[in-house]
Structure formats: C-alpha cells, structure tokens
Scaffold this motif. Structure first.
Motif, PDB file in Angstrom:
ATOM      1  N   GLY A 192       0.824  -1.205   0.000  1.00 42.72           N
ATOM      2  CA  GLY A 192       0.000   0.000   0.000  1.00 42.72           C
ATOM      3  C   GLY A 192       0.857   1.254   0.000  1.00 42.72           C
ATOM      4  O   GLY A 192       0.555   2.235  -0.698  1.00 42.72           O
ATOM      5  N   GLU A 200       1.189   4.148  -2.879  1.00 40.77           N
ATOM      6  CA  GLU A 200       1.028   5.562  -2.529  1.00 40.77           C
ATOM      7  C   GLU A 200       2.178   6.403  -3.065  1.00 40.77           C
ATOM      8  O   GLU A 200       1.968   7.475  -3.654  1.00 40.77           O
ATOM      9  CB  GLU A 200       0.948   5.692  -1.008  1.00 40.77           C
ATOM     10  CG  GLU A 200       0.875   7.129  -0.507  1.00 40.77           C
ATOM     11  CD  GLU A 200       0.930   7.204   1.011  1.00 40.77           C
ATOM     12  OE1 GLU A 200       1.482   8.198   1.524  1.00 40.77           O
ATOM     13  OE2 GLU A 200       0.425   6.281   1.672  1.00 40.77           O
ATOM     14  N   THR A 251      -1.814  10.867   3.608  1.00 39.71           N
ATOM     15  CA  THR A 251      -2.388   9.674   4.248  1.00 39.71           C
ATOM     16  C   THR A 251      -1.961   9.516   5.697  1.00 39.71           C
ATOM     17  O   THR A 251      -2.358   8.557   6.344  1.00 39.71           O
ATOM     18  CB  THR A 251      -1.943   8.422   3.474  1.00 39.71           C
ATOM     19  OG1 THR A 251      -0.519   8.440   3.330  1.00 39.71           O
ATOM     20  CG2 THR A 251      -2.590   8.378   2.110  1.00 39.71           C
ATOM     21  N   ASN A 264      -6.058   2.625  -1.180  1.00 42.23           N
ATOM     22  CA  ASN A 264      -5.469   3.841  -0.609  1.00 42.23           C
ATOM     23  C   ASN A 264      -6.448   5.002  -0.626  1.00 42.23           C
ATOM     24  O   ASN A 264      -6.351   5.915   0.198  1.00 42.23           O
ATOM     25  CB  ASN A 264      -4.198   4.222  -1.379  1.00 42.23           C
ATOM     26  CG  ASN A 264      -3.006   3.368  -0.992  1.00 42.23           C
ATOM     27  OD1 ASN A 264      -3.001   2.710   0.047  1.00 42.23           O
ATOM     28  ND2 ASN A 264      -1.990   3.359  -1.845  1.00 42.23           N
TER      29      ASN A 264
END
Length: 259
Positions: A107, A111, A124, A192
């Motif tokens: 993940g 990103e 995030t 995400n």
C-alpha cells in the motif's frame, strides 16, 4: 454507491502498464519501498525452502529404510517429482502468505508511485497511522481471499471432469488467474483512496481488456524463475500507473459503499 467511469482511458494496454513497472521500481524515492518487501520475500522463501528440503530428506531416508535394496533406483524418479510438487505447492501457499505480510508495504509503495506520477501528496498520515490502519488493510486482504477461494475451488474441480473439463479447465484457470492478478494488484491504489472492493471490481470490469491483459502478463511473468521474485513490486507500480491514468479522476472523492 457504485460509481461509473465517465470516459475510461483506452490508450495503453495492461501489458504496457505492467512493463512500465520495471522502469518505475528503479526510480529514485521508490527503491526503499521496493527493497523492503523484496528482501522479506527472498528471506522467507529461502527459509521455507531450506526447511522443506530438510523435511524431504528425512522422508526419503525413512522411505529408503523401508524399501528393499533392489528398489533403491526409485529415488532417482521420486526426488525430482517430490521437489517439483513441493515448489508448486509452496509457490501457491507462499504467494498468498506474502500478500498478507507485504500488504502494508504494498500500500505504501502504491502511494509513493502515485505521488511520483501525479506530483501531489496524498496526505495519508504518519507511520503510526499506517500501523493503526493495519486491521483495515488485513481485512481488505481477507475480503480478497473470500472472493478468491470459492471460485478457485470451482475451477479446480473442473480438472476432475473427464475430456471436456480437462480440456477447458487450463484455459479457464489461466483466465481466472489473470482476473485475480488484476484484482490483487490494482486493489492497492484503490484501497489507498478507500474505494470499496465492490466498486474496484466494477471499475476493472468496465476496462476489462486492459484489466485482463495486465493480469495475464503478471501471471506469465510469475511463472519465470528468478523474475517472479520482483513481479510483486513491478505489478504494484504498473497497477498504480494504470489507476492514475484510467480511474483516479472518477474515484478521487469516492462514495464508499458498504462491503
């Protein structure tokens, strides 16, 4: 709420996106996020192979003690068969386990690739936020596993059907594997952005040609020894590039539907 893509991009094929991943994994700023899961992958696989071969050795020593001497030549036939069977089974089990272990790193890689391609931070949160998000990340992997297992069982049962099943099953299994590879790796950038699993599958189905060609390419490269060790980061980079081109605008502010 399932969101329809207004004008999905039809430019590049899934094959091109996967091949782009080979270039992306070498880009500055991504190497760390590629290296960590890759090293975990290599170390765990080496450890599992070491233990498995040791157990095979114990098994064959026991078998040799039971067999009469005139049948000792069976070792030359059974060892290659046993090792091949072990590698096939381990590859299946190990890839599933690695998807769980590497999910947080995957993940993060997705990103960072998106940030590199768009030039825009995703905001995030900190590393601690990633840790706090682990239950949700692993829950997403569980959703994928629940989707996969019953369908895989049906396709595997087809192999037991004489004539027709044994002719069609390999083709259907390859197509199913391609679809699952697209789901597995495209899911990271979708997740995400908190796009639900159902909506992600809907989006991939809308761009079925690129989804299947991407998944088929991942499947084929996964069968190549040595190369298969780097398929995971390459596929994540390629899938994220495809997300940016084909889906990002439509799902930038998604209405997340219940799972």
């Amino acid at each position: 709420m399932t969101q329809k893509l207004s004008q999905p991009s039809q430019g590049k094929s899934g094959v091109n996106y996967f091949l782009d991943g080979f270039g992306l994994i070498k880009r500055k700023g991504l190497r760390t996020f590629v290296f960590i899961p890759l090293m975990i992958n290599l170390l765990l696989f080496a450890a599992v192979i070491y233990v498995a071969v040791g157990q095979l050795d114990v098994l064959f020593n026991w078998m040799n003690a039971q067999l009469p001497e005139y049948l000792s030549w069976l070792n030359f036939l059974l060892w290659p068969l046993a090792v091949t069977t072990m590698l096939v089974m381990l590859a299946f089990v190990f890839s599933s386990v690695m998807n769980w272990l590497a999910a947080p790193f995957n993940g993060l890689l997705a990103e960072k690739v998106e940030q590199l391609l768009t030039g825009k931070p995703m905001n995030t949160g900190s590393g601690m936020d990633v840790v706090k998000d682990l239950p949700r990340i692993l829950g997403r992997e569980w959703i994928k596993l629940k989707y996969y297992l019953p369908r895989a069982l049906v396709f595997l049962l087809l192999f037991l059907v004489p004539m027709v099943g044994q002719t069609l099953a390999p083709i259907l299994w390859f197509l199913f594997s391609a679809w699952m590879m697209a789901i597995q790796y495209c899911d990271y950038p979708f997740d995400n952005h908190k796009v639900s699993f159902k909506d992600m599958r809907f989006a991939l189905n809308q761009t079925r040609g690129s989804s299947f060609s991407f998944g088929a390419t991942v499947t084929l490269f996964s069968m190549i020894p040595v190369v298969n060790f780097i398929v995971m980061p390459v596929a994540i980079c390629g899938a994220t590039a495809m997300w940016v081109d084909k889906y990002r605008e439509a799902y930038r502010n998604p209405l997340v539907s219940p799972e």
